[in-house]
Design an enzyme around this catalytic site. Sequence first.
Site, PDB file in Angstrom:
ATOM      1  N   GLN A  47       3.064  -8.513  -5.296  1.00  0.00           N
ATOM      2  CA  GLN A  47       3.766  -7.420  -4.632  1.00  0.00           C
ATOM      3  C   GLN A  47       5.270  -7.547  -4.836  1.00  0.00           C
ATOM      4  OE1 GLN A  47       2.650  -6.717  -0.570  1.00  0.00           O
ATOM      5  NE2 GLN A  47       3.883  -4.881  -0.466  1.00  0.00           N
ATOM      6  N   PHE A  48       5.768  -6.931  -5.911  1.00  0.00           N
ATOM      7  CA  PHE A  48       7.186  -7.018  -6.231  1.00  0.00           C
ATOM      8  C   PHE A  48       8.058  -6.365  -5.164  1.00  0.00           C
ATOM      9  CE2 PHE A  48       6.512  -2.768  -7.809  1.00  0.00           C
ATOM     10  CZ  PHE A  48       7.751  -2.143  -7.715  1.00  0.00           C
ATOM     11  N   THR A  49       7.510  -5.463  -4.362  1.00  0.00           N
ATOM     12  CA  THR A  49       8.321  -4.779  -3.353  1.00  0.00           C
ATOM     13  C   THR A  49       8.831  -5.724  -2.261  1.00  0.00           C
ATOM     14  OG1 THR A  49       6.369  -4.099  -2.095  1.00  0.00           O
ATOM     15  CG2 THR A  49       7.212  -2.545  -3.756  1.00  0.00           C
TER      16      THR A  49
END
Length: 149
Positions: free
Chosen positions: A78-80
């Site tokens: 989850q890069f966010t």
Amino acid sequence: MRAVVQRVINADVQVEQEITGAIERGFVVLLGVEEEDDINDVKYMVDKISGLRIFEDEDEKMNLSLQDVGGQVLAVSQFTLLGDVRKGKRPSFTKAARPEKAKGLYDEFVNQMKNKGIPVGEGIFQADMLVRIYNDGPVTILLDSKKLF
């Protein structure tokens, strides 16, 4: 490297209406890889998460680890988690690692968890995923390998 760790009674992840990973008792680990991260950040996260004592013992105190209870991990990239919203209201993802690097370190995280004998379910890297989480407690822990919090 950043992680949101949620203690769950069960969880699964779907991609295009197909379950790609599912676990029973354990942790959902939402994992974000930063551009500056390397193998040392992976080792830190694996050690910290596998030993994190947030399961209750017979005295109802958080004293048992994932390994103590035979728990599982559902790992979701989850890069966010690296979104920076200090300026304005639209997140900036400039600190997030490029996909090639992020996937390599994410895969290493999964492999090291498995090497510790922990069963790991996974999402699909860069896919649009639907994650179903039955948070137990609820218990949610934030981790950062640079120890920013």
